[in-house]
Design a protein around this motif. Structure first.
Motif, short mmCIF file in Angstrom:
data_model
loop_
_atom_site.label_atom_id
_atom_site.label_comp_id
_atom_site.label_asym_id
_atom_site.label_seq_id
_atom_site.Cartn_x
_atom_site.Cartn_y
_atom_site.Cartn_z
N VAL A 387 75.13 58.72 93.26
CA VAL A 387 74.92 58.87 91.78
C VAL A 387 74.24 60.22 91.51
N LEU A 388 73.83 60.94 92.65
CA LEU A 388 73.20 62.40 92.44
C LEU A 388 72.09 62.13 91.62
N GLY A 389 71.25 61.13 91.72
CA GLY A 389 69.69 61.07 90.90
C GLY A 389 69.88 60.74 89.70
N MET A 390 70.89 60.29 89.42
CA MET A 390 71.25 59.98 87.86
C MET A 390 70.30 58.78 87.29
N ASP A 391 69.71 57.97 88.36
CA ASP A 391 68.66 57.18 87.99
C ASP A 391 67.22 57.46 87.93
N LYS A 392 66.96 58.84 88.24
CA LYS A 392 65.83 59.68 88.25
C LYS A 392 65.40 60.21 86.97
N GLY A 393 66.29 60.35 86.00
CA GLY A 393 65.97 60.95 84.72
C GLY A 393 66.94 61.90 84.50
N VAL A 394 66.73 62.61 83.47
CA VAL A 394 67.67 63.95 83.03
C VAL A 394 67.74 64.92 83.98
N PHE A 395 69.20 65.26 84.22
CA PHE A 395 69.64 66.28 85.30
C PHE A 395 68.96 65.83 86.69
N GLY A 396 68.79 64.63 86.88
CA GLY A 396 68.42 64.07 88.16
C GLY A 396 66.96 64.25 88.62
N ARG A 397 66.09 64.90 87.51
CA ARG A 397 64.62 65.18 87.77
C ARG A 397 63.99 63.81 87.86
N ASP A 398 63.09 63.90 88.70
CA ASP A 398 62.18 62.72 88.82
C ASP A 398 61.07 62.73 87.76
N THR A 482 64.51 40.30 81.51
CA THR A 482 64.26 41.52 81.42
C THR A 482 65.07 41.99 79.79
N ALA A 483 64.44 43.07 78.96
CA ALA A 483 64.97 43.25 77.73
C ALA A 483 66.40 43.95 77.79
N TYR A 484 66.76 44.17 79.16
CA TYR A 484 67.98 44.81 79.25
C TYR A 484 68.93 43.89 80.14
N TRP A 485 68.59 42.92 80.38
CA TRP A 485 69.35 41.81 81.17
C TRP A 485 70.87 41.89 81.05
N GLY A 486 71.53 42.30 82.08
CA GLY A 486 73.00 42.09 82.29
C GLY A 486 73.66 43.68 81.73
N LEU A 487 72.92 44.57 81.48
CA LEU A 487 73.27 46.00 81.06
C LEU A 487 73.27 46.80 82.34
N LEU A 488 73.60 48.00 82.34
CA LEU A 488 73.44 48.70 83.52
C LEU A 488 71.74 49.43 83.69
N PRO A 489 71.65 49.48 84.89
CA PRO A 489 70.22 49.94 85.22
C PRO A 489 69.99 51.37 84.28
N ALA A 490 68.86 51.41 84.07
CA ALA A 490 68.43 52.94 83.33
C ALA A 490 68.82 54.20 84.08
N CYS A 491 69.17 55.00 83.24
CA CYS A 491 69.57 56.33 83.87
C CYS A 491 69.60 57.35 82.66
N SER A 492 70.33 58.62 83.16
CA SER A 492 70.39 59.56 82.01
C SER A 492 71.66 59.32 81.39
N SER A 493 71.55 59.62 80.10
CA SER A 493 72.62 59.42 79.18
C SER A 493 72.98 60.75 78.73
N HIS A 494 72.30 61.80 78.60
CA HIS A 494 72.85 63.18 78.18
C HIS A 494 71.73 64.10 78.89
N ASP A 495 71.74 65.30 78.39
CA ASP A 495 70.89 66.21 78.95
C ASP A 495 69.62 66.03 79.00
N TRP A 496 68.92 65.15 78.04
CA TRP A 496 67.47 65.04 77.82
C TRP A 496 67.35 63.70 77.51
N LEU A 497 67.78 62.71 77.48
CA LEU A 497 67.71 61.45 77.30
C LEU A 497 68.11 60.35 78.28
N ALA A 498 67.16 59.40 78.58
CA ALA A 498 67.34 58.32 79.84
C ALA A 498 66.92 57.04 79.37
N GLY A 499 67.28 56.12 79.83
CA GLY A 499 66.90 54.66 79.65
C GLY A 499 68.32 53.84 79.76
#
Length: 844
Positions: A387-398, A482-499
């Protein structure tokens, strides 16, 4: 209507549950300052780059650096072009001057598409009694237009600029046109389109007629004009309004008697070419080639899926969209060999797969499935577990994004390697949707397949990939779910939004819905298992965002009361701290996709929140001056009032038009809710604000990236939905077919007629549909012909509206009266083929 009146009307409409009257297109056009920086691209389907024709006829033969991403695979792809991208500026008069270089909306320039529809732009500039008419088109050297879909590494895109001048006066005149061959430093195809006040540095070229030479190779060809002389100037005085002299200029000086004409042809290959290829260019007959290119585009634009209404602009725009889109299908032949459907040409050359997938069904519905299949195959070929660091934050940044991360499960379709601008799980969900949609529209079982490497296998793996990822969030923390039980794990959603964003889950659910319908229609053994998984996921989404709403800060109203705020991201509980760009209307997008039922209270509450606006000084404001680059004065001014920090309240849209117009959310949502007042307000205002009136092309933001074909596709689907709309079935079950659901009353004047011809459907097959209003306006006659639908809809409904608001008194189906509901709709017989004729009569 003045701007002040428009704003007052806007505020009044915000306070009502729905507009009291139905909007018209003319009313909407009066409310918006039009965009003045139109750019039309000329290219060939399959070839990856295009030339851009600017609002004043200037030509950009790039490609331009792609929005600060000009590294890696892009540089390898353009290396064979030899560098030297070109910005050809065109001036007029005894002393060189520009009619409208910076896009101020000069009345001396007219622009249009060939026939109002074909991607062949015309620009006409008035210089006193002289009319300069420019026609621009492109083709591949020595190949047919259709050959672009069979690319070769040595293909050369050739752009022709045909200049014709006519003396419209009664006396002899001497015309002067000036060509400046500059680099691209003075032009921007970024988040705003702009041109600098000064000319960019000239290319180091020499003109050895007919060739313009750069670095020992040929950059352009100027053929001998029919009359007059070509003159070379090492340098001339600064053009009017500029401070720097212009260098290395070519002037065409042409004397013209009253009524006399003359013409000139300029030929520009995309890159530098050798002498042998230059000779081939010089031998080309532009007039003959224009006829061939026009014939090709006529075949594309005037194919299946035609829509005809009483509004000429709508007709031309709906027809033109397919040509604008077709130019953006591209093969990255020299690097990965991947086929892409580009978000926006000559700007975002890196790839946004979600934008591509969202638009692809338009090709299928309009009988151009071969264009979508190449792109869909690359989604299949590029499946991966990375997933190319999608779960690290926007644009794959940690950036310290907390979450479970993503399991290494093969099947992810949002990674195109070095071409991927930002890996997004939304790309995966929409790829799944586009693949399933392609089969449901075309019913091509040979394409669908069933074994390893087949589209069907890719869809099954893609579905299972989503299921595997959401299982990772089904756990407790400190004894609490968890508050997000059953949803996808947190990840980037667009250029600068993640969660944990509803945007991500919603579009993955949309892909799963479409796939479950497909599996049920082909009788696949996993259909019901996957339907259960889909609906468990939908229920999780509804529950989690209901819980987030209850925990979120409520929005205060002017009267001291409050209303709920439904977050876009589970963790984003304070609307005042949210960035509202792109996914700002997340719950509404979930209502569009069926992830939430369009009438779900969460959607109702999200809509009410946006209509109420934010209190003065709180929440996000649009930074409308940030992207002006060289010059101010763009159509951003349209949003100044609704984003005024001094206003009592400010808003994130205007007449349901979003500043980020790329994926217009209102149309699909309001059709699914069958909310016609809001739908027409959105429709007419969106067309008036987000589409260039001359080149018939939509944008990503106002006066922004030139062409945004996914947005044009969304608008076309909304226009189609007025006539033919597949609705419901959000649990993966069969859909309803609603015909003539949203025909505006302004089209239903006495004697008017409208139709769709050869319109593809998600049931397979095609539909022809006509509607005619009697000369007295007291009745309408409709006919629908089903062209062998592969699947019979759950229900077929039709709505017949009057032009003056009178209710439908009687509906006759094949001469027999049928019950009419209070919304002027009624059921038609369930048929997969054949014709049904209907008459509607209105109360006197």
């Amino acid at each position: 209507m003045t701007k002040c009146v428009c704003v007052c009307l806007l505020l009044a409409l915000r306070m009502a549950a729905a507009p009291a009257s139905e909007w018209t297109f003319d009313q909407a056009r009066d409310c918006w300052k039009p965009m003045t920086r139109a750019v039309e691209h000329v290219g060939v389907p399959g070839y990856e780059f295009q030339a851009g024709v600017l609002w004043d006829g200037a030509l950009v033969a790039g490609p331009l650096p792609p929005h600060n991403l000009s590294t890696g695979v892009f540089l390898k792809e353009i290396a064979p072009l030899g560098g030297r991208p070109l910005f050809l500026s065109i001036g007029f008069g005894d002393g060189m001057r520009f009619a409208d270089r910076q896009g101020r909306g000069s009345q001396s320039i007219r622009r249009w598409l060939d026939g109002g529809r074909l991607p062949i732009p015309h620009v006409e500039t008035a210089d006193g009694d002289l009319d300069w008419h420019e026609t621009v088109f492109a083709h591949l050297l020595g190949r047919e237009m259709a050959d672009g879909m069979k690319p070769r590494s040595n293909d050369v895109l050739v752009t022709h600029l045909l200049m014709d001048v006519r003396n419209t006066g009664t006396a002899r005149r001497v015309g002067h046109v000036w060509f400046h061959f500059g680099d691209i430093s003075s032009v921007v195809f970024g988040y705003k389109c702009a041109v600098a006040a000064e000319l960019s540095p000239s290319l180091p070229h020499q003109f050895n007629p007919p060739f313009g030479m750069v670095d020992g190779k040929i950059r352009y060809v100027v053929k001998k004009p029919t009359s007059g002389e070509l003159r070379w100037h090492d340098s001339i005085e600064p053009p009017a309004g500029m401070t720097n002299s212009a260098e290395r200029m070519i002037e065409w000086e042409v004397p013209l008697k009253a009524g006399e004409r003359a013409s000139l042809e300029l030929i520009v290959p995309l890159g530098l070419v050798d002498a042998g290829m230059g000779a081939r260019l010089a031998a080309l007959d532009g007039a003959s080639l224009l006829g061939e290119v026009r014939q090709y585009w006529e075949g594309v634009v005037r194919g299946p899926g035609q829509l005809t209404s009483p509004e000429p602009f709508v007709n031309d725009y709906a027809a033109a969209v397919i040509g604008q889109m077709a130019e953006q299908v591209a093969c990255r032949l020299r690097t990965t060999g991947a086929w892409m459907y580009k978000t926006s040409p000559n700007c975002y050359e890196h790839y946004w797969p979600l934008a591509a997938a969202k638009a692809l069904p338009v090709f299928d519905l309009r009988g151009q499935g071969a264009l979508s299949e190449r792109v869909l195959q690359s989604f299949i070929d590029n499946r991966t577990d990375d997933v190319l660091g999608m779960d690290k934050g926007v644009f794959g940044r940690d950036e310290g994004l907390k979450g479970e991360g993503y399991a290494r499960v093969k099947g992810f379709m949002g990674n195109f390697g070095g071409w991927t601008a930002n890996p997004l799980v939304t790309s995966h969900g929409l790829a799944l949707w586009a693949l399933a949609s392609h089969f449901r529209v075309t019913r091509d079982r040979a394409w669908l397949g069933s074994g390893p490497g087949s589209p069907l296998e890719a869809m099954l793996d893609g579905f299972d990939w989503i299921s595997a990822q959401r299982k990772r969030t089904m756990h407790d923390v400190d004894g609490r779910r968890t508050a997000y039980w059953g949803l996808l794990p947190a990840c980037s959603s667009h250029d600068w939004l993640a969660g944990n964003a509803i945007f991500n889950d919603g579009y993955c659910i949309e892909g799963m819905i479409e796939m479950v319908r497909l599996l049920r229609e082909i009788g696949h053994p996993r259909a019901e298992e996957m339907a259960a998984e889909l609906n468990a996921y939908r229920e999780c989404l509804r529950q989690r965002y209901g819980e987030a709403r209850d925990a979120a800060r409520r929005l205060p109203l002017a009267d001291g009361t409050t209303i709920p705020y439904v977050p876009r991201v589970i963790q984003e509980l304070d609307w005042a701290k949210a960035d509202w760009t792109y996914t700002g209307y997340g719950p509404l997008r979930a209502g569009c996709s069926g992830a939430l039922d369009p009438g779900d209270p969460l959607v109702d509450q999200a809509l009410a929140f946006l209509e109420a606006g934010l209190p003065r000084g709180e929440g996000a404001f649009m930074g409308l001056d940030y992207y002006h680059h060289f010059t101010p004065g763009t159509a951003d001014d349209n949003f100044a009032d609704v984003s005024d920090p001094k206003a009592e309240r400010h808003y994130l849209w205007r007449h349901y038009v979003e500043y980020e117009t790329m994926w217009p959310v209102g149309g699909k949502l309001f059709l699914e809710r069958d909310d016609l007042p809001r739908y027409f307000e959105w429709l007419w205002n969106n067309l008036a604000a987000a589409v260039h009136r001359d080149f018939r092309v939509g944008v990503e933001s106002l006066d922004g990236p030139p062409a945004c074909a996914p947005g044009d596709a969304e608008r076309w689907l909304a226009l189609r939905g007025m006539f033919v709309n597949e609705r419901g079935g959000y649990d993966g079950s069969a859909q309803q077919l609603f015909l003539l659901q949203a025909i505006p009353r302004e089209w239903l004047r006495p004697g008017n007629a409208m139709s769709v011809r050869g319109m593809g459907t998600w049931f397979g097959g095609k539909v022809d549909l006509t509607l005619e209003v009697s000369k007295d306006g007291n009745s309408v006659a409709a006919a629908v012909q089903f062209g062998h639908l592969a699947v019979t809809p759950k229900e077929i409904r039709m709505r017949l509206r009057s032009g003056d608001g009178r209710p439908l008194r009687q509906a006759l189906v094949e001469g027999a009266a049928v019950p009419v509901d209070g919304d002027d709709s009624f059921a038609l017989p369930l048929k997969a083929s054949g014709t049904i004729r209907v008459t509607g009569k209105f109360n006197n």
